[in-house]
Design an enzyme around this catalytic site. Structure first.
Site, PDB file in Angstrom:
ATOM      1  N   ARG A 186      -6.412 -24.299  50.413  1.00  0.00           N
ATOM      2  CA  ARG A 186      -5.353 -24.178  51.424  1.00  0.00           C
ATOM      3  C   ARG A 186      -4.371 -25.323  51.205  1.00  0.00           C
ATOM      4  O   ARG A 186      -4.631 -26.455  51.570  1.00  0.00           O
ATOM      5  CB  ARG A 186      -5.953 -24.219  52.827  1.00  0.00           C
ATOM      6  CG  ARG A 186      -4.903 -24.433  53.910  1.00  0.00           C
ATOM      7  CD  ARG A 186      -5.432 -24.224  55.302  1.00  0.00           C
ATOM      8  NE  ARG A 186      -6.549 -25.059  55.688  1.00  0.00           N
ATOM      9  CZ  ARG A 186      -6.463 -26.316  56.110  1.00  0.00           C
ATOM     10  NH1 ARG A 186      -5.299 -26.938  56.131  1.00  0.00           N
ATOM     11  NH2 ARG A 186      -7.546 -26.975  56.493  1.00  0.00           N
ATOM     12  N   HIS A 244      -3.948 -25.701  58.395  1.00  0.00           N
ATOM     13  CA  HIS A 244      -4.799 -24.600  58.862  1.00  0.00           C
ATOM     14  C   HIS A 244      -3.959 -23.581  59.621  1.00  0.00           C
ATOM     15  O   HIS A 244      -4.024 -22.386  59.377  1.00  0.00           O
ATOM     16  CB  HIS A 244      -5.910 -25.159  59.757  1.00  0.00           C
ATOM     17  CG  HIS A 244      -6.788 -24.117  60.344  1.00  0.00           C
ATOM     18  ND1 HIS A 244      -7.722 -23.412  59.602  1.00  0.00           N
ATOM     19  CD2 HIS A 244      -6.887 -23.642  61.608  1.00  0.00           C
ATOM     20  CE1 HIS A 244      -8.349 -22.559  60.384  1.00  0.00           C
ATOM     21  NE2 HIS A 244      -7.860 -22.672  61.599  1.00  0.00           N
ATOM     22  N   TYR A 260      -6.135 -35.875  57.710  1.00  0.00           N
ATOM     23  CA  TYR A 260      -7.519 -35.846  57.245  1.00  0.00           C
ATOM     24  C   TYR A 260      -7.666 -35.557  55.748  1.00  0.00           C
ATOM     25  O   TYR A 260      -8.765 -35.603  55.224  1.00  0.00           O
ATOM     26  CB  TYR A 260      -8.324 -34.809  58.042  1.00  0.00           C
ATOM     27  CG  TYR A 260      -7.763 -33.396  58.012  1.00  0.00           C
ATOM     28  CD1 TYR A 260      -7.989 -32.541  56.928  1.00  0.00           C
ATOM     29  CD2 TYR A 260      -7.008 -32.906  59.076  1.00  0.00           C
ATOM     30  CE1 TYR A 260      -7.480 -31.256  56.900  1.00  0.00           C
ATOM     31  CE2 TYR A 260      -6.492 -31.619  59.055  1.00  0.00           C
ATOM     32  CZ  TYR A 260      -6.732 -30.797  57.965  1.00  0.00           C
ATOM     33  OH  TYR A 260      -6.205 -29.520  57.943  1.00  0.00           O
TER      34      TYR A 260
END
Length: 370
Positions: free
Chosen positions: A256, A260, A269
């Site tokens: 990805r 998200h 993160y």
């Protein structure tokens, strides 16, 4: 880290070189230059649609959007392997699958604008609308597959989900049921390395594909950024299901590249070096390199592909912004197939609530004039 384990099936190297593999090559022997170019066009168009939808959300035209950037090969390669009578049960990220299935572009963004409870007619394209509850669609797919089995037809269900969903009970229950009854269903896991902000290594200390054999379901672990390998694996699994072989689990190892959803900030993160490393495996660029070596890429082809992508993006934008607001009372229209007293009472109460705003407005206007 990028996975390079020997058990990962790859037919197209990152430099665009076609890698022969005897057990998978027969499944894609029809992919000549013309067919590969069609897959390339699909991938370019869906990437353009995806970036346009992301821009629309940033501009306040969509409430939310789940980007698929980086996962084009996994979705296009698998979707183009399906027959029209196969039924798709997606999660919320399979917008490229919806495009390949012929879903109207406006219907894809309808639910994300808040103008519909779903988006499209599932039976018109044999694809369910997005499942927001993580993993729930795997049970729906297994149930549909059992129905096809009992109807004695060779149609197959395919269900898409991410690596995070494999920790959900629904996915595991679906695999138990599918294995028990040898249901004609393909479990297609897009392992994009991140379940929101949790890396896949936290919840899976072994390859995700290793779980399926524990349910007595054969599994394939493929390079999800390799559209040729994806198509070969999906065709193989579909054939197995059609001929009575039962379910198959496919783990498509991909990445990805964006957030998200547009409510997420992956820079909080994710190490930028990881993203840079995965960009070298860009599925669109990889196929472009192969096509270029085959002489399929010309200035005319590039221009036509870009024009096709821009036209799709323009159609999406115009349709999204021009979408009429739904009638407020339409929220009650499809709660039940047949209405009932409780629902009608709620409709009446809500209609009265809406009328109260008009009454307050009229009173305020009269006071102003007085």
């Amino acid at each position: 880290m990028i996975d390079s384990s020997p058990q990962l099936v790859q037919l197209l190297a990152i430099d665009g070189e076609r890698k022969p593999r005897g057990d998978f090559d027969p499944w894609v022997e029809d992919l000549d230059g013309t067919a590969l170019l069609a897959l390339y066009r699909d991938m370019v168009v869906v990437r353009r649609i995806d970036t346009e939808a992301t821009a629309l959300q940033r501009q306040g035209e969509l409430g939310l959007w789940p980007p698929l950037l980086g996962q084009e090969a996994a979705q296009v390669g698998s979707a183009r392997a399906l027959r029209s009578d196969d039924f798709i049960f997606p999660s919320y990220r399979e917008n490229a699958v919806a495009y390949c299935r012929g879903v109207n572009l406006i219907d894809i963004v309808k639910v994300w604008r808040g103008n519909a409870q779903s988006g499209w007619d599932p039976y018109a394209v044999n694809m369910a609308t997005p499942a927001i509850i993580i993993g729930a669609q795997t049970l729906h797919a297994t149930g549909w597959a059992l129905g096809a089995q009992r109807d004695d037809v060779d149609s197959v269900a395919i269900t898409y989900f991410g690596d995070g969903a494999t920790s959900q009970g629904d996915v595991n229950e679906a695999m138990v049921f599918a294995a028990s009854f040898q249901a004609p269903v393909v479990f297609f896991c897009q392992n994009n390395q991140w379940a929101i902000s949790e890396p896949v290594g936290v919840q899976a200390h072994r390859n995700i594909a290793d779980r399926a054999p524990g349910f007595d379901i054969p599994s394939l672990r493929i390079d999800g950024n390799d559209v040729i390998a994806v198509m070969a694996a999906t065709r193989m699994a579909l054939d197995r299901a059609r001929t009575g072989g039962g379910p198959t689990f496919i783990e498509a190892v991909t990445y990805r590249m964006g957030p998200h959803t547009t409510a997420d900030d992956p820079t909080r993160y994710r190490d930028p070096a990881e993203l840079a490393e995965w960009k070298t495996r860009d599925p669109v660029l990889r196929l472009h390199r192969l096509l270029n070596s085959l002489g399929q890429i010309t200035p005319e082809v590039e221009a036509a592909t870009a024009a096709l992508a821009d036209a799709a993006a323009a159609e999406l934008r115009a349709g999204c912004i021009g979408m009429p607001d739904p009638e407020p009372l339409s929220v009650f229209d499809h709660v039940y197939a047949t209405s009932n007293a409780t629902l009608e009472r709620q409709r009446t109460d809500y209609a009265g609530y809406l009328r109260s705003f008009a009454t307050e407005h009229d009173s305020a206007e009269q006071n102003r004039k007085a």
